[in-house]
Enzyme design. Structure first.
Site, PDB file in Angstrom:
ATOM      1  N   GLU A 201      42.597 122.338  85.693  1.00 12.86           N
ATOM      2  CA  GLU A 201      43.698 122.257  86.645  1.00 12.86           C
ATOM      3  C   GLU A 201      44.195 123.674  86.951  1.00 12.86           C
ATOM      4  O   GLU A 201      44.293 124.496  86.055  1.00 12.86           O
ATOM      5  CB  GLU A 201      44.819 121.425  85.998  1.00 12.86           C
TER       6      GLU A 201
ATOM      7  N   CYS B  66      51.263 129.214  80.122  1.00  7.40           N
ATOM      8  CA  CYS B  66      49.815 129.357  80.337  1.00  7.40           C
ATOM      9  C   CYS B  66      49.260 130.748  80.075  1.00  7.40           C
ATOM     10  O   CYS B  66      48.392 130.910  79.222  1.00  7.40           O
ATOM     11  CB  CYS B  66      49.483 128.918  81.756  1.00  7.40           C
TER      12      CYS B  66
ATOM     13  N   LYS C  61      49.469 131.981  76.411  1.00  2.00           N
ATOM     14  CA  LYS C  61      48.643 131.137  75.539  1.00  2.00           C
ATOM     15  C   LYS C  61      47.145 131.337  75.845  1.00  2.00           C
ATOM     16  O   LYS C  61      46.338 131.480  74.927  1.00  2.00           O
ATOM     17  CB  LYS C  61      49.062 129.681  75.783  1.00  2.00           C
TER      18      LYS C  61
HETATM   19  C1  UGA Z   1      49.695 129.787  85.946  1.00  2.00           C
HETATM   20  C2  UGA Z   1      48.642 129.964  87.049  1.00  2.00           C
HETATM   21  O1  UGA Z   1      49.207 130.679  88.148  1.00  2.00           O
HETATM   22  C3  UGA Z   1      48.108 128.619  87.524  1.00  2.00           C
HETATM   23  O2  UGA Z   1      47.067 128.817  88.467  1.00  2.00           O
HETATM   24  C4  UGA Z   1      47.563 127.848  86.319  1.00  2.00           C
HETATM   25  O3  UGA Z   1      47.071 126.563  86.686  1.00  2.00           O
HETATM   26  C5  UGA Z   1      48.693 127.665  85.309  1.00  2.00           C
HETATM   27  O4  UGA Z   1      49.151 128.982  84.897  1.00  2.00           O
HETATM   28  C6  UGA Z   1      48.151 126.877  84.153  1.00  2.00           C
HETATM   29  O5  UGA Z   1      47.222 127.349  83.495  1.00  2.00           O
HETATM   30  O6  UGA Z   1      48.575 125.726  83.961  1.00  2.00           O
HETATM   31  P1  UGA Z   1      52.341 129.268  85.927  1.00  2.00           P
HETATM   32  O7  UGA Z   1      52.283 129.627  84.485  1.00  2.00           O
HETATM   33  O8  UGA Z   1      53.034 128.028  86.339  1.00  2.00           O
HETATM   34  O9  UGA Z   1      50.837 129.136  86.522  1.00  2.00           O
HETATM   35  O10 UGA Z   1      53.074 130.440  86.686  1.00  2.00           O
HETATM   36  P2  UGA Z   1      52.683 131.710  87.582  1.00  2.00           P
HETATM   37  O11 UGA Z   1      53.271 131.539  88.919  1.00  2.00           O
HETATM   38  O12 UGA Z   1      51.258 132.050  87.506  1.00  2.00           O
HETATM   39  O13 UGA Z   1      53.537 132.853  86.838  1.00  2.00           O
HETATM   40  C7  UGA Z   1      53.277 133.182  85.481  1.00  2.00           C
HETATM   41  C8  UGA Z   1      54.091 134.384  85.094  1.00  2.00           C
HETATM   42  O14 UGA Z   1      53.626 135.562  85.732  1.00  2.00           O
HETATM   43  C9  UGA Z   1      55.591 134.283  85.461  1.00  2.00           C
HETATM   44  O15 UGA Z   1      56.374 134.738  84.388  1.00  2.00           O
HETATM   45  C10 UGA Z   1      55.730 135.199  86.655  1.00  2.00           C
HETATM   46  O16 UGA Z   1      57.013 135.763  86.756  1.00  2.00           O
HETATM   47  C11 UGA Z   1      54.706 136.264  86.329  1.00  2.00           C
HETATM   48  N1  UGA Z   1      54.210 136.974  87.513  1.00  2.00           N
HETATM   49  C12 UGA Z   1      53.500 136.319  88.462  1.00  2.00           C
HETATM   50  C13 UGA Z   1      54.445 138.344  87.617  1.00  2.00           C
HETATM   51  O17 UGA Z   1      55.075 138.971  86.758  1.00  2.00           O
HETATM   52  N2  UGA Z   1      53.952 138.999  88.717  1.00  2.00           N
HETATM   53  C14 UGA Z   1      53.251 138.375  89.685  1.00  2.00           C
HETATM   54  O18 UGA Z   1      52.833 139.058  90.659  1.00  2.00           O
HETATM   55  C15 UGA Z   1      53.029 137.011  89.559  1.00  2.00           C
END
Ligand code: UGA
Length: 439
Positions: A149, A258, A261
């Site tokens: 996913e 995610c 981990k």
């Molecule tokens: C992430 C992935 O984006 C999804 O594609 C994946 O399915 C999911 O993990 C999973 O394995 O279930 P998510 O953890 O919901 O999704 O959130 P993200 O939007 O990816 O953000 C993760 C972290 O990275 C957040 O703390 C966000 O603030 C940070 N981030 C994101 C940054 O610091 N800079 C960015 O440019 C983007």
């Protein structure tokens, strides 16, 4: 098709609801009776924009139950979407996945495909196959497929209904055909591969994104030292389509359930096979340090936060979710409290969850204004729209010392310059530094 989904967390519930939206008959299984009762009345137990509406719309095709046997016995396809949390050593805890696999083995009464959606270490699908086949109670054919996913929290419904790709990992053709049928109403390229490659695609994707964030965070740290602007640097890099402009936002590090981990799990797996994933190790190390970036910055202004009134804007790991897992607030607020600060915090949806983890020591506020009132320093941990749209002049009006440490680069430096606040963000010059004489 008749589908069962094991687990009603972000992956399981959103998958089940979106498959019902596409016309399938879906039974979602969870062990928690309270959650099942809530979902049966069309209420999502997780905060996810658009999910309740879609649940209500599809209630005639959705069933929520604690009785796994009923749900699995005659399903065409069973999705496993339970959690795989991190163990102390960094490896993935597969207890829930194997528990469900055993329940499936004892329940299924007709041929079916078991689809592993949970993020599992490479090779786990093979183990699930062995486990199910050795524990089967009825004489049926069962195929195991990997179908990772890629939804992100906060945009889970959109990501699931309009995926960038559908990855299907199978060892023979039949389950591949069944899964293509499950997804025949989705408009996305299908990557058909073997199970181990599908499992690896998930980890490699998440770890690459984590690496991209840690990379830009290191560039940001250097930008601060040499006087460059990381946002302009990211903009200039992002126009190169080989690099792309997404996931190049620098900040106080990635959180969530995610990236932290999955980077650790892949690194652990490689180590287990005597291979060191150096790039992933670097992403993890950079992220650990980055989470403390604002506390380190605060030492420029005050030796200690003792006796100071501190405002915290944003508790969740990102906007659009009430999830606190691996959120920078969880690392930073205890340090503030240990320093002896009086901490006031605001978050539009994360307070209840934070309060459960930190019942004492923090005062929770209903508005940004209330949080800022008479404070000496403000930390921004989450880029909620309410923070981004906040009138900058109010920081000056409300705070005792308008020092803003912004871990998410919420404001345009040009606008900040016009206000009288001291503004220290990530990878950009500090604005109004001359007024720093408060230590
Ligand atoms: C992430 C992935 O984006 C999804 O594609 C994946 O399915 C999911 O993990 C999973 O394995 O279930 P998510 O953890 O919901 O999704 O959130 P993200 O939007 O990816 O953000 C993760 C972290 O990275 C957040 O703390 C966000 O603030 C940070 N981030 C994101 C940054 O610091 N800079 C960015 O440019 C983007």
């Amino acid at each position: 098709m008749k589908i069962a989904v094991a687990g009603t967390g972000y992956v399981g519930l959103v998958t089940g609801v979106c498959l019902a939206e596409k016309g399938h008959i879906v039974s979602c299984v969870d062990i928690d009776e309270r959650k099942v009762a809530l979902m049966s009345s069309g209420i999502s137990p997780i905060y996810e924009p658009g999910l309740d509406e879609l649940m209500v719309k599809n209630l005639n095709r959705l069933n929520f139950t604690t009785h796994y046997r009923e749900a699995y016995k005659d399903a065409d396809v069973i999705f496993i979407g339970v959690g795989t949390p991190e163990k102390h050593d960094g490896s993935a805890n597969l207890t829930y996945v194997y528990e469900v696999a055993e329940q499936i083995a004892e329940s299924i009464e007709k041929d079916c495909v078991v689809v592993v959606k949970s993020t599992v270490p490479i090779g786990t699908n093979d183990k699930i196959e062995d486990l199910i086949k050795t524990k089967l109670v009825h004489n049926v054919n069962v195929h195991i497929a990997s179908n990772p996913e890629f939804l992100a929290q906060g945009t889970a419904v959109r990501d699931t209904l309009h995926p960038a790709r559908i990855v299907i990992g199978v060892e023979d053709q039949d389950p591949g055909k069944v899964l293509k049928e499950v997804y025949n109403k989705f408009d996305a390229p299908v990557v058909l591969t073997n199970r181990k490659s599908a499992e690896m695609i998930k980890y490699a994707s998440n770890d690459f994104l984590a690496l991209k964030i840690s990379f830009i965070n290191e560039i940001a740290n250097l930008c601060e030292i040499i006087g460059a602007n990381v946002e302009d640097v990211a903009l200039g890099m992002g126009y190169d389509s080989r690099i792309g402009n997404r996931f190049l936002n620098s900040g106080i590090g990635y959180g969530g359930s995610c990236f932290p981990k999955d980077t650790k799990a892949l690194h652990w797996l490689a180590n287990f096979h005597d291979y060191e994933l150096k790039t992933i190790k670097a992403a993890i190390d950079v992220n650990e340090n980055q989470k403390l970036k604002l506390i380190k910055k605060s030492r420029k202004y005050f030796d200690s936060l003792k006796g100071l009134s501190v405002a915290v804007l944003g508790l969740t790991f990102k906007p659009g979710t009430d999830d606190l897992r691996e959120a920078p607030s969880l690392v930073n607020i205890p340090i503030m409290l240990e320093d002896g600060a009086n901490v006031k915090a605001w978050d539009p949806v994360g307070i209840e969850n934070f309060q459960r983890l930190h019942p004492n020591g923090v005062s929770y506020c209903h508005s940004i204004e209330e949080t800022l009132k008479d404070t000496d320093i403000c930390f921004i941990f989450t880029e909620w729209d309410e923070v981004k749209d906040f009138d900058l002049s109010k920081y000056n009006e409300l705070m005792r010392n308008p020092i803003i440490l912004d871990g998410r680069n919420c404001y345009d430096l040009l606008n900040v310059r016009e206000s009288k606040i001291i503004y220290d963000s990530i990878g950009r010059e500090t604005v109004n530094t001359l007024e720093v004489s408060l230590v």
